[in-house]
Write a protein that holds these residues in place. Structure first.
Motif, PDB file in Angstrom:
ATOM      1  N   LEU A  14       0.809  -1.221   0.000  1.00  0.00           N
ATOM      2  CA  LEU A  14       0.000   0.000   0.000  1.00  0.00           C
ATOM      3  C   LEU A  14       0.840   1.269   0.000  1.00  0.00           C
ATOM      4  O   LEU A  14       0.281   2.366  -0.119  1.00  0.00           O
ATOM      5  CB  LEU A  14      -0.919   0.005   1.239  1.00  0.00           C
ATOM      6  N   TRP A  15       2.151   1.132   0.131  1.00  0.00           N
ATOM      7  CA  TRP A  15       3.008   2.303   0.221  1.00  0.00           C
ATOM      8  C   TRP A  15       2.976   3.089  -1.098  1.00  0.00           C
ATOM      9  O   TRP A  15       3.325   2.581  -2.144  1.00  0.00           O
ATOM     10  CB  TRP A  15       4.436   1.895   0.544  1.00  0.00           C
ATOM     11  N   GLY A  16       2.540   4.318  -1.035  1.00  0.00           N
ATOM     12  CA  GLY A  16       2.522   5.181  -2.211  1.00  0.00           C
ATOM     13  C   GLY A  16       1.502   4.803  -3.257  1.00  0.00           C
ATOM     14  O   GLY A  16       1.610   5.255  -4.410  1.00  0.00           O
ATOM     15  N   PHE A  17       0.499   3.996  -2.900  1.00  0.00           N
ATOM     16  CA  PHE A  17      -0.489   3.572  -3.895  1.00  0.00           C
ATOM     17  C   PHE A  17      -1.256   4.763  -4.458  1.00  0.00           C
ATOM     18  O   PHE A  17      -1.437   4.882  -5.676  1.00  0.00           O
ATOM     19  CB  PHE A  17      -1.465   2.569  -3.269  1.00  0.00           C
ATOM     20  N   THR A  18      -1.713   5.652  -3.584  1.00  0.00           N
ATOM     21  CA  THR A  18      -2.514   6.786  -4.037  1.00  0.00           C
ATOM     22  C   THR A  18      -1.709   7.712  -4.946  1.00  0.00           C
ATOM     23  O   THR A  18      -2.205   8.165  -5.984  1.00  0.00           O
ATOM     24  CB  THR A  18      -3.050   7.572  -2.829  1.00  0.00           C
ATOM     25  N   PRO A  44       3.562   0.051 -12.783  1.00  0.00           N
ATOM     26  CA  PRO A  44       3.449  -1.079 -11.851  1.00  0.00           C
ATOM     27  C   PRO A  44       2.254  -0.971 -10.918  1.00  0.00           C
ATOM     28  O   PRO A  44       1.995  -1.888 -10.140  1.00  0.00           O
ATOM     29  CB  PRO A  44       4.762  -0.995 -11.058  1.00  0.00           C
ATOM     30  N   SER A  45       1.526   0.137 -10.975  1.00  0.00           N
ATOM     31  CA  SER A  45       0.399   0.343 -10.079  1.00  0.00           C
ATOM     32  C   SER A  45      -0.759  -0.570 -10.433  1.00  0.00           C
ATOM     33  O   SER A  45      -1.085  -0.739 -11.613  1.00  0.00           O
ATOM     34  CB  SER A  45      -0.063   1.804 -10.129  1.00  0.00           C
ATOM     35  N   VAL A  76      -6.898   1.217   3.921  1.00  0.00           N
ATOM     36  CA  VAL A  76      -7.395   0.625   2.674  1.00  0.00           C
ATOM     37  C   VAL A  76      -8.704   1.288   2.260  1.00  0.00           C
ATOM     38  O   VAL A  76      -8.949   1.517   1.066  1.00  0.00           O
ATOM     39  CB  VAL A  76      -7.559  -0.893   2.831  1.00  0.00           C
ATOM     40  N   GLY A  77      -9.563   1.601   3.227  1.00  0.00           N
ATOM     41  CA  GLY A  77     -10.807   2.293   2.905  1.00  0.00           C
ATOM     42  C   GLY A  77     -10.567   3.637   2.242  1.00  0.00           C
ATOM     43  O   GLY A  77     -11.264   4.007   1.285  1.00  0.00           O
TER      44      GLY A  77
END
Length: 237
Positions: free
Chosen positions: A37-41, A71-72, A191-192
């Motif tokens: 989840l690191w840097g996903f947004t 890679p996202s 995650v939400g």
């Protein structure tokens, strides 16, 4: 500190080893989810901007290439819209916005499932760890009373040492449960937020794709049978 941990493991019976394994498993899941989840947004937002610029130029090939190189996991969502539009655009009929939105929604739900992967393990550890510790305590107390019966001596002093050692597993189970529940709640809230951000990006992207769709041709209405331009019966003019 190391000596204290070894002593605790020795006095906690087999249940303590199960509790330690649950603790290690919870930490492993936490690290794996933190990396995923690191840097996903930020990555999803950057990809959305790059794909949007390509669509503004009308370069759908570049937009697809941006998704292929990224890679996202969000790339699959944007790519679904581009591929659906390209398939529909190759036919005589114009692309259907509803079908494009349905394809994007399917991919978005799959990405949501990937984001929540392995979180159930944290919830399970948080739920069962106290019971594993309690089981170890009950077994330890039973063992202490059995020793008292074998020795033939009564009194609390005889079983105090055995009970104190048995309670170690309860304390360990509660500690691991607190660890797992805290990590689970933190990751679940995070995650939400990521899912909500992905939904907003998807809606913005769909609006952009719809703006680039060709307008559906208007069907000409048939002239009425008794209209002013229709020939009259009997050859009258």
């Amino acid at each position: 500190m190391e000596t204290f941990f070894v002593e605790v493991m020795k006095t906690g019976s087999a249940s303590m080893w199960v509790i330690v394994a649950c603790s290690v498993l919870a930490l492993a899941v936490a690290i794996e989810r933190a990396i995923a989840l690191w840097g996903f947004t930020a990555k999803a937002r950057g990809l959305a901007d790059a794909v949007s610029r390509a669509l503004y130029r009308g370069d759908f090939e570049d937009a697809r290439a941006q998704c292929d190189r990224s890679p996202s996991p969000a790339a699959d969502v944007f790519l679904a819209a581009i591929v659906s539009r390209g398939r529909a655009g190759g036919r005589a009929a114009p692309p259907d916005p509803d079908k494009i939105a349905a394809a994007v929604e399917r991919e978005r739900q799959q990405v949501n499932q990937k984001l929540r992967r392995n979180l159930w393990i944290l919830g399970t550890v948080g739920a069962i760890a106290p019971f594993v510790g309690l089981l170890g305590t009950v077994v330890g107390i039973m063992h202490a009373f059995r020793q008292m019966a074998v020795a033939g001596q009564g009194g609390f002093a005889v079983v105090a040492a055995g009970i104190s050692e048995a309670l170690v597993t309860t304390a360990g189970g509660i500690a691991v449960a607190i660890e797992a529940v805290v990590i689970y709640n933190f990751l679940n809230v995070h995650v939400g937020r990521v899912v909500l951000e992905l939904r907003l990006l998807t809606e913005e992207f769909l609006e952009l794709v719809r703006e680039g769709l060709p307008a559906a041709p208007d069907k000409a209405a048939p002239a009425p049978a008794g209209g002013p331009g229709a020939p009259r019966a009997g050859g009258e003019r």
